[in-house]
Design a protein around this motif. Structure first.
Motif, mmCIF file in Angstrom:
data_model
loop_
_atom_site.group_PDB
_atom_site.id
_atom_site.type_symbol
_atom_site.label_atom_id
_atom_site.label_comp_id
_atom_site.label_asym_id
_atom_site.label_seq_id
_atom_site.Cartn_x
_atom_site.Cartn_y
_atom_site.Cartn_z
ATOM 1 N N TYR A 64 71.649 0.753 52.116
ATOM 2 C CA TYR A 64 72.428 1.644 52.976
ATOM 3 C C TYR A 64 71.608 2.728 53.678
ATOM 4 C CZ TYR A 64 76.518 -0.439 50.768
ATOM 5 O OH TYR A 64 77.472 -1.324 50.328
ATOM 6 N N GLY A 65 70.385 2.963 53.220
ATOM 7 C CA GLY A 65 69.544 3.956 53.871
ATOM 8 C C GLY A 65 69.779 5.381 53.425
ATOM 9 N N LYS A 66 70.714 5.581 52.507
ATOM 10 C CA LYS A 66 71.014 6.920 52.016
ATOM 11 C C LYS A 66 71.913 6.827 50.801
ATOM 12 C CE LYS A 66 75.165 7.511 54.871
ATOM 13 N NZ LYS A 66 75.960 8.448 55.690
ATOM 14 N N ILE A 67 72.006 7.920 50.066
ATOM 15 C CA ILE A 67 72.986 8.064 48.981
ATOM 16 C C ILE A 67 73.603 9.447 49.124
ATOM 17 C CG2 ILE A 67 73.348 8.230 46.482
ATOM 18 C CD1 ILE A 67 71.091 6.204 46.125
ATOM 19 N N ASP A 68 74.889 9.472 49.439
ATOM 20 C CA ASP A 68 75.572 10.743 49.684
ATOM 21 C C ASP A 68 76.222 11.321 48.438
ATOM 22 O OD1 ASP A 68 75.285 10.856 52.653
ATOM 23 O OD2 ASP A 68 76.455 9.011 52.536
ATOM 24 N N GLY A 69 76.608 10.452 47.508
ATOM 25 C CA GLY A 69 77.333 10.951 46.343
ATOM 26 C C GLY A 69 77.050 10.142 45.100
ATOM 27 N N LEU A 70 77.193 10.802 43.964
ATOM 28 C CA LEU A 70 77.108 10.161 42.657
ATOM 29 C C LEU A 70 78.258 10.660 41.813
ATOM 30 C CD1 LEU A 70 75.831 8.695 40.187
ATOM 31 C CD2 LEU A 70 74.417 10.754 39.861
ATOM 32 N N VAL A 71 79.017 9.732 41.248
ATOM 33 C CA VAL A 71 80.093 10.087 40.321
ATOM 34 C C VAL A 71 79.764 9.477 38.970
ATOM 35 C CG1 VAL A 71 82.559 10.019 39.846
ATOM 36 C CG2 VAL A 71 81.758 10.058 42.216
ATOM 37 N N ASN A 72 79.488 10.335 38.002
ATOM 38 C CA ASN A 72 79.196 9.890 36.645
ATOM 39 C C ASN A 72 80.507 9.746 35.881
ATOM 40 O OD1 ASN A 72 76.237 9.873 36.597
ATOM 41 N ND2 ASN A 72 76.400 12.079 36.882
ATOM 42 N N ALA A 73 81.045 8.528 35.892
ATOM 43 C CA ALA A 73 82.335 8.293 35.233
ATOM 44 C C ALA A 73 82.195 7.493 33.939
ATOM 45 C CB ALA A 73 83.289 7.567 36.185
ATOM 46 N N ILE A 74 80.972 7.106 33.605
ATOM 47 C CA ILE A 74 80.769 6.359 32.373
ATOM 48 C C ILE A 74 81.019 7.279 31.182
ATOM 49 C CG2 ILE A 74 78.307 6.894 32.213
ATOM 50 C CD1 ILE A 74 77.869 4.078 31.144
ATOM 51 N N GLY A 75 81.555 6.722 30.099
ATOM 52 C CA GLY A 75 81.817 7.559 28.934
ATOM 53 C C GLY A 75 82.129 6.749 27.698
ATOM 54 N N MET A 76 81.969 7.394 26.557
ATOM 55 C CA MET A 76 82.224 6.761 25.267
ATOM 56 C C MET A 76 83.094 7.695 24.440
ATOM 57 S SD MET A 76 79.366 5.620 22.456
ATOM 58 C CE MET A 76 79.838 5.184 20.770
ATOM 59 N N ALA A 77 84.066 7.138 23.745
ATOM 60 C CA ALA A 77 85.004 7.929 22.953
ATOM 61 C C ALA A 77 84.566 8.022 21.491
ATOM 62 C CB ALA A 77 86.399 7.324 23.036
ATOM 63 N N PRO B 212 90.375 18.861 16.381
ATOM 64 C CA PRO B 212 89.656 18.502 15.155
ATOM 65 C C PRO B 212 89.254 17.028 15.141
ATOM 66 C CG PRO B 212 91.674 19.722 14.662
ATOM 67 C CD PRO B 212 91.736 19.370 16.108
ATOM 68 N N GLY B 213 88.106 16.756 14.539
ATOM 69 C CA GLY B 213 87.683 15.387 14.328
ATOM 70 C C GLY B 213 86.920 14.744 15.463
ATOM 71 N N LEU B 214 86.685 15.491 16.551
ATOM 72 C CA LEU B 214 85.986 14.924 17.703
ATOM 73 C C LEU B 214 84.696 15.691 17.988
ATOM 74 C CD1 LEU B 214 89.009 14.369 20.134
ATOM 75 C CD2 LEU B 214 87.991 12.728 18.538
ATOM 76 N N GLN B 215 84.053 16.167 16.934
ATOM 77 C CA GLN B 215 82.909 17.073 17.085
ATOM 78 C C GLN B 215 81.758 16.481 17.907
ATOM 79 O OE1 GLN B 215 82.660 14.306 14.681
ATOM 80 N NE2 GLN B 215 83.858 15.817 13.540
ATOM 81 N N ALA B 216 81.452 15.203 17.712
ATOM 82 C CA ALA B 216 80.355 14.590 18.461
ATOM 83 C C ALA B 216 80.720 14.444 19.939
ATOM 84 C CB ALA B 216 80.006 13.226 17.867
ATOM 85 N N TYR B 217 81.921 13.952 20.195
ATOM 86 C CA TYR B 217 82.389 13.779 21.570
ATOM 87 C C TYR B 217 82.435 15.120 22.307
ATOM 88 C CZ TYR B 217 85.547 12.622 25.439
ATOM 89 O OH TYR B 217 86.116 12.474 26.684
ATOM 90 N N ILE B 218 82.977 16.122 21.653
ATOM 91 C CA ILE B 218 83.103 17.438 22.274
ATOM 92 C C ILE B 218 81.734 18.030 22.573
ATOM 93 C CG2 ILE B 218 83.861 19.809 21.850
ATOM 94 C CD1 ILE B 218 86.258 18.516 20.292
ATOM 95 N N ALA B 219 80.805 17.865 21.644
ATOM 96 C CA ALA B 219 79.448 18.359 21.875
ATOM 97 C C ALA B 219 78.831 17.684 23.094
ATOM 98 C CB ALA B 219 78.586 18.111 20.640
ATOM 99 N N SER B 220 79.074 16.387 23.250
ATOM 100 C CA SER B 220 78.506 15.660 24.384
ATOM 101 C C SER B 220 79.097 16.136 25.704
ATOM 102 C CB SER B 220 78.721 14.151 24.216
ATOM 103 O OG SER B 220 80.076 13.785 24.434
ATOM 104 N N LYS B 221 80.381 16.450 25.710
ATOM 105 C CA LYS B 221 81.018 16.890 26.955
ATOM 106 C C LYS B 221 80.649 18.331 27.290
ATOM 107 C CE LYS B 221 82.943 12.998 27.894
ATOM 108 N NZ LYS B 221 82.440 12.221 29.044
ATOM 109 N N GLY B 222 80.422 19.140 26.260
ATOM 110 C CA GLY B 222 79.907 20.485 26.507
ATOM 111 C C GLY B 222 78.519 20.426 27.114
ATOM 112 N N ALA B 223 77.711 19.508 26.608
ATOM 113 C CA ALA B 223 76.368 19.319 27.160
ATOM 114 C C ALA B 223 76.431 18.840 28.605
ATOM 115 C CB ALA B 223 75.591 18.322 26.305
#
Length: 248
Positions: free
Chosen positions: A74-87, A144-155
């Motif tokens: 395409y000759g350019k990249i205008d946007g990136l959406v990081n929608a990948i995720g793990m629960a 409660p109970g999502l400590q790893a997931y929450i830490a990743s989203k805070g990061a």
């Protein structure tokens, strides 16, 4: 068609929010490059402006090659959406293995580093671009109970804010979207092991949203469309809550 001819990379485009986002961007005229682990997961996007790429988003060489291919096409990249995720299924910290912690952090955080690094490389010469990361309202309103997931989203949020100030002089905007409980296949994965998925959705997640319903993937897609567009030309470092009031 306000996104006409904008080239936007969407990771995790195979389903859930990533699918809804890619479909919305296509309706707005964007040229969408969908990246996911399996190309078959994107076969329903039979659209002349959609390019599917099957890549391991945690493989540095594969990510670099995919972005180079998209740029060559395409000759350019205008946007990136990081929608990948793990629960993470709700569990006490004693039951979370180090292996799982590393796996989740890699998917939810390391992938952002790899994709954003490549996107910035192609956006800087054009002195424009938009990088958006899907995080989670749980980063500011934990359960409660999502400590790893929450830490990743805070990061993820902190990483985006750091990039926003770094890339602003280059005309690149970086923002974060915090979805509330969203009606995708991933939602049930947050329930405790053995819990009924439908019950978890109705009684735990939907009832926690002040506006009375789950967030729809299309709600997230609308916010992404705005942040990619020129309407958000002076919006960077922002954290947009699309959560029906869950974070209040």
């Amino acid at each position: 068609m306000e996104l006409k001819d904008k080239v936007v990379v969407v990771t995790g485009a195979g389903g859930g929010m990533g699918k809804a986002i890619s479909e919305k961007l296509l309706t707005e005229g964007a040229l969408v490059v969908g990246m996911d682990l399996k190309e078959a997961s994107m076969k329903d996007r039979n659209h002349p402006q959609f390019t599917a790429m099957a890549i391991d988003i945690l493989n540095e060489e594969a990510v670099a090659s995919a972005f180079a291919e998209a740029h060559e096409q395409y000759g350019k990249i205008d946007g990136l959406v990081n929608a990948i995720g793990m629960a993470q299924s709700a569990s006490s910290i004693e039951d979370v293995s180090l292996e799982f912690w590393h796996q989740l952090m890699n998917v939810n955080v390391t992938s952002l580093f790899l994709t954003s690094k490549e996107a910035a490389k192609y956006m800087k010469p054009k002195q424009q671009g938009s990088i958006i990361t899907i995080a989670s309202i749980s980063a500011v309103r934990p359960r409660p109970g999502l400590q790893a997931y929450i830490a990743s989203k805070g990061a993820a949020e902190s990483f985006s804010r750091a990039l926003a100030i770094e890339l602003a002089p280059h005309g690149i905007r970086v923002n974060t979207v915090h979805p509330g409980p969203t009606d995708t296949g991933m939602l049930g994965q947050f329930a405790a092991p053995g819990a009924d998925v439908d019950t978890a959705k109705k009684q735990i997640f939907a009832d926690s949203v002040p506006m009375g319903r789950l967030v729809a993937p299309s709600d997230i897609a609308e916010s992404i469309s705005y942040l990619v567009s020129d309407r958000a030309a002076m919006v960077t470092g922002a954290v947009l809550h699309v959560d029906g009031g869950r974070g209040l």
